[in-house]
Motif scaffolding. Structure first.
Motif, PDB file in Angstrom:
ATOM      1  N   GLY A  85       0.818  -1.208   0.000  1.00  0.00           N
ATOM      2  CA  GLY A  85       0.000   0.000   0.000  1.00  0.00           C
ATOM      3  C   GLY A  85       0.848   1.252   0.000  1.00  0.00           C
ATOM      4  N   GLN A  86       1.924   1.241   0.786  1.00  0.00           N
ATOM      5  CA  GLN A  86       2.795   2.408   0.832  1.00  0.00           C
ATOM      6  C   GLN A  86       3.591   2.554  -0.463  1.00  0.00           C
ATOM      7  OE1 GLN A  86       5.138   2.725   4.375  1.00  0.00           O
ATOM      8  NE2 GLN A  86       5.339   4.926   4.085  1.00  0.00           N
ATOM      9  N   ARG A  87       4.019   1.440  -1.027  1.00  0.00           N
ATOM     10  CA  ARG A  87       4.766   1.508  -2.296  1.00  0.00           C
ATOM     11  C   ARG A  87       3.909   2.132  -3.392  1.00  0.00           C
ATOM     12  NH1 ARG A  87       5.380  -0.961  -7.092  1.00  0.00           N
ATOM     13  NH2 ARG A  87       3.630  -2.364  -6.718  1.00  0.00           N
ATOM     14  N   LEU A  88       2.648   1.750  -3.450  1.00  0.00           N
ATOM     15  CA  LEU A  88       1.762   2.269  -4.486  1.00  0.00           C
ATOM     16  C   LEU A  88       1.408   3.735  -4.272  1.00  0.00           C
ATOM     17  CD1 LEU A  88      -0.578  -0.839  -4.895  1.00  0.00           C
ATOM     18  CD2 LEU A  88       1.147  -0.029  -6.515  1.00  0.00           C
ATOM     19  N   GLU A  89       1.592   4.239  -3.057  1.00  0.00           N
ATOM     20  CA  GLU A  89       1.351   5.653  -2.789  1.00  0.00           C
ATOM     21  C   GLU A  89       2.443   6.525  -3.395  1.00  0.00           C
ATOM     22  OE1 GLU A  89      -0.737   8.967  -0.913  1.00  0.00           O
ATOM     23  OE2 GLU A  89      -1.249   6.957  -1.637  1.00  0.00           O
ATOM     24  N   GLY A  90       3.633   5.960  -3.606  1.00  0.00           N
ATOM     25  CA  GLY A  90       4.709   6.722  -4.214  1.00  0.00           C
ATOM     26  C   GLY A  90       6.001   6.602  -3.445  1.00  0.00           C
ATOM     27  N   GLU A  91       6.804   7.648  -3.484  1.00  0.00           N
ATOM     28  CA  GLU A  91       8.126   7.627  -2.872  1.00  0.00           C
ATOM     29  C   GLU A  91       8.022   7.325  -1.381  1.00  0.00           C
ATOM     30  OE1 GLU A  91      12.172  10.406  -2.700  1.00  0.00           O
ATOM     31  OE2 GLU A  91      10.412  11.042  -3.850  1.00  0.00           O
ATOM     32  N   GLN A  92       9.017   6.606  -0.863  1.00  0.00           N
ATOM     33  CA  GLN A  92       8.996   6.242   0.545  1.00  0.00           C
ATOM     34  C   GLN A  92      10.416   6.063   1.060  1.00  0.00           C
ATOM     35  OE1 GLN A  92       7.824   2.127   1.468  1.00  0.00           O
ATOM     36  NE2 GLN A  92       7.716   1.720  -0.732  1.00  0.00           N
ATOM     37  N   LEU A  93      10.552   6.123   2.362  1.00  0.00           N
ATOM     38  CA  LEU A  93      11.784   5.771   3.057  1.00  0.00           C
ATOM     39  C   LEU A  93      11.482   4.571   3.937  1.00  0.00           C
ATOM     40  CD1 LEU A  93      13.193   9.226   4.245  1.00  0.00           C
ATOM     41  CD2 LEU A  93      13.972   7.848   2.316  1.00  0.00           C
ATOM     42  N   LYS A  94      12.353   3.568   3.905  1.00  0.00           N
ATOM     43  CA  LYS A  94      12.151   2.359   4.676  1.00  0.00           C
ATOM     44  C   LYS A  94      13.256   2.236   5.718  1.00  0.00           C
ATOM     45  CE  LYS A  94      10.570  -1.254   2.283  1.00  0.00           C
ATOM     46  NZ  LYS A  94       9.113  -1.191   2.422  1.00  0.00           N
ATOM     47  N   HIS A  95      12.855   1.996   6.961  1.00  0.00           N
ATOM     48  CA  HIS A  95      13.806   1.808   8.048  1.00  0.00           C
ATOM     49  C   HIS A  95      13.434   0.542   8.806  1.00  0.00           C
ATOM     50  CE1 HIS A  95      13.540   6.193   7.281  1.00  0.00           C
ATOM     51  NE2 HIS A  95      14.857   6.114   7.337  1.00  0.00           N
TER      52      HIS A  95
ATOM     53  N   ASP B 127       8.442  -9.062  19.168  1.00  0.00           N
ATOM     54  CA  ASP B 127       9.902  -9.015  19.313  1.00  0.00           C
ATOM     55  C   ASP B 127      10.475  -7.610  19.138  1.00  0.00           C
ATOM     56  OD1 ASP B 127      10.037  -8.603  16.500  1.00  0.00           O
ATOM     57  OD2 ASP B 127      10.093 -10.754  16.144  1.00  0.00           O
ATOM     58  N   GLY B 128       9.618  -6.597  19.070  1.00  0.00           N
ATOM     59  CA  GLY B 128      10.090  -5.224  19.030  1.00  0.00           C
ATOM     60  C   GLY B 128      10.646  -4.754  17.706  1.00  0.00           C
ATOM     61  N   ASN B 129      10.336  -5.459  16.632  1.00  0.00           N
ATOM     62  CA  ASN B 129      10.837  -5.097  15.302  1.00  0.00           C
ATOM     63  C   ASN B 129       9.847  -4.150  14.620  1.00  0.00           C
ATOM     64  OD1 ASN B 129      11.670  -7.046  12.305  1.00  0.00           O
ATOM     65  ND2 ASN B 129      12.032  -4.922  12.782  1.00  0.00           N
ATOM     66  N   ILE B 130      10.320  -2.941  14.327  1.00  0.00           N
ATOM     67  CA  ILE B 130       9.475  -1.901  13.740  1.00  0.00           C
ATOM     68  C   ILE B 130       9.964  -1.589  12.331  1.00  0.00           C
ATOM     69  CG2 ILE B 130       8.533   0.419  14.034  1.00  0.00           C
ATOM     70  CD1 ILE B 130       9.811   0.206  16.962  1.00  0.00           C
ATOM     71  N   HIS B 131       9.116  -1.772  11.345  1.00  0.00           N
ATOM     72  CA  HIS B 131       9.404  -1.284   9.997  1.00  0.00           C
ATOM     73  C   HIS B 131       8.873   0.149   9.956  1.00  0.00           C
ATOM     74  CE1 HIS B 131      10.775  -5.211   8.945  1.00  0.00           C
ATOM     75  NE2 HIS B 131       9.622  -5.742   9.275  1.00  0.00           N
ATOM     76  N   TYR B 132       9.795   1.078  10.164  1.00  0.00           N
ATOM     77  CA  TYR B 132       9.419   2.478  10.353  1.00  0.00           C
ATOM     78  C   TYR B 132       9.544   3.192   9.010  1.00  0.00           C
ATOM     79  CZ  TYR B 132       8.839   6.832  12.934  1.00  0.00           C
ATOM     80  OH  TYR B 132       8.355   8.024  13.412  1.00  0.00           O
TER      81      TYR B 132
END
Length: 491
Positions: free
Chosen positions: A351-361, A398-403
């Motif tokens: 969904g975020q990819r289709l919205e356009g530019e993004q930053l992945k952390h 487990d505290g893993n956040i895809h921010y």
């Protein structure tokens, strides 16, 4: 003038050397196994299209013996070897960073052995696609409990190389917990055969774990013995809404205490992510009466039909509501409902990819600090780029956040702030005792972050291990420990 002649002679020698290597590799692998020119394009760039230069070619061996010959030939020519699985990684580790490298694709090594239910193991080649392994195990009543969004294309060797985690790591662990034995072709072409189907083996250093997370810098994983589990005979799944991230963390703590060993999935995502998924994927729907701030996907599994999972999950939902930690929820009443709940979580990146530019952390913190990190990170990002849209999702257990971030509405790009934001988030995670590379590895993208935020002793230990096993630096140079300037994933 003499220097120009010498340089020209050197370039001619290099071209001859590359031509000789191409002939050698083509002879080893045949026309289907050696790709060059335009045929290398599907392999040459990473999934995010941020890394990768044109390789000399792509080697596609059919077995360990051919991998050995390829590695030896490249070593003799002084040419870099870049192991590649499904090329679904997000840090650029599986594509060439230097011209004239050879990408070694394991995509033709797809043999799956017979599962051993008594031992709880199965031998596989490194090119097996994760979803294919899942399908192969279904008739045997066994599972390999690794699940992630890219399982339709991710391959076992790549999962080992990045020490993948996924949505069930809370219960079953990461890839290094699921690998019993390995076969690895080392940088000099020798083969380490550690294909032992035993969990307890204290005959020295745990070499199999050394190669899990090494991102192809220490050798080429060719075969593995994986740990299996009995397939669950019942599941109970629920989609719940929490008023905020602090409530979600508190409810997660309650669930771990109440559901214990039956808790196999504890995921979270936020309303921005739901909105983007619903906007761009019209076949999705939210099976709740109203939207909320934070969503939790909870799954309990068990091998015995006599354990009252529905009762445990229903009681947990009631208790969560009484304590104000849950404001709404729905229990999956069928396999179709369960699959749809999981799709809502798994389609967050799409969904975020289709919205356009993004930053992945890819961040991890101790689970109890997850809400604290999200609040502090939100303030940092909003201060640097007012209106930025923030989409945290991931693994609550487990505290893993895809921010992940999307530019403000109506704004193109991140105004040159991408690198600054990435550095600030990495510093915050480190201060909280977490990691800026939770499950995707360092690759080429995060070497500078590792050099800045991990101790010199730690980084030197990794460099010394690399130098000891690969003194000629031919195995995936520029990945994990190479501190030469690289373009980061934040630029």
């Amino acid at each position: 003038m003499q220097q120009e002649k010498n340089a020209a002679g050197s370039r001619t020698t290099d071209l001859v050397s590359m031509s000789d290597l191409t002939v050698t590799l083509s002879g080893i692998l045949g026309t289907k196994g050696w790709l060059s020119g335009l045929d290398t394009r599907p392999y040459a760039r990473d999934w995010l299209d941020r890394f990768g230069v044109e390789p000399l070619g792509v080697a596609r061996p059919t077995g360990t013996a051919e991998v050995v010959e390829v590695v030896k030939a490249c070593g003799k020519a002084g040419v870099a070897v870049v192991p590649q699985g499904g090329n679904t990684g997000l840090c650029g580790a599986a594509v060439a960073g230097l011209p004239n490298a050879v990408i070694l694709s394991l995509s033709r090594m797809t043999a799956i052995g017979q599962p051993d239910p008594d031992t709880g193991s199965i031998p596989v080649e490194a090119g097996v696609v994760l979803a294919t392994l899942h399908e192969a195990l279904e008739p045997h009543g066994l599972i390999f409990p690794m699940h992630l969004g890219a399982e339709g294309s991710a391959r076992i060797g790549g999962l080992i190389g990045t020490n993948a985690g996924g949505s069930h790591a809370l219960r079953y662990g990461m890839m290094h917990d699921l690998v019993l034995g390995l076969e690895v072709v080392l940088p000099d072409g020798t083969v380490w055969n550690g294909l032992r189907a035993v969990q307890k083996d204290n005959a020295g250093y745990q070499l199999r774990r050394l190669f899990c997370g090494a991102e192809g810098t220490l050798g080429v994983v060719t075969r593995a013995i994986l740990k299996l589990h009995p397939a669950p005979r019942q599941r109970a799944t629920a989609l719940m809404v929490a008023p905020d991230f602090a409530a979600a963390v508190a409810f997660g703590t309650f669930l771990r205490r109440e559901a214990g060993e039956f808790l196999s999935g504890l995921e979270f995502f936020c309303d921005l992510g739901v909105g983007l998924a619903l906007k761009h994927l019209p076949d999705l729907a939210l099976p709740l009466e109203k939207r909320g701030a934070v969503y939790m996907l909870v799954e309990l599994t068990c091998g015995s039909p006599r354990v009252p999972l529905d009762e445990i999950l229903g009681f947990s939902l009631e208790q969560g509501m009484e304590q104000g930690l849950v404001t709404d929820g729905a229990l999956a009443m069928s396999d179709a409902h369960r699959a749809h709940f999981w799709r809502l979580r798994e389609e967050q990146p799409e969904g975020q990819r289709l919205e356009g530019e993004q930053l992945k952390h890819d961040i991890s913190v101790p689970p109890g600090k997850l809400a604290q990190f999200i609040a502090a990170a939100g303030a940092i990002c909003a201060g640097m780029l007012p209106g930025v849209r923030i989409n945290p999702f991931g693994h609550l257990g487990d505290g893993n956040i895809h921010y992940n971030l999307t530019p403000p509405e109506g704004v193109a790009g991140f105004g040159g702030k991408a690198g600054e934001i990435g550095q600030a988030l990495a510093a915050l995670a480190t201060e909280m005792g977490g990691s800026f590379a939770a499950e995707h590895g360092l690759g080429r993208a995060k070497i500078a972050l590792a050099d800045r935020h991990r101790s010199r002793v730690e980084r030197d230990l990794m460099a010394r291990l690399k130098a000891a096993l690969d003194p000629s630096a031919v195995m995936n140079p520029g990945v994990l420990v190479d501190s030469r300037p690289q373009r980061t994933s934040f630029e």
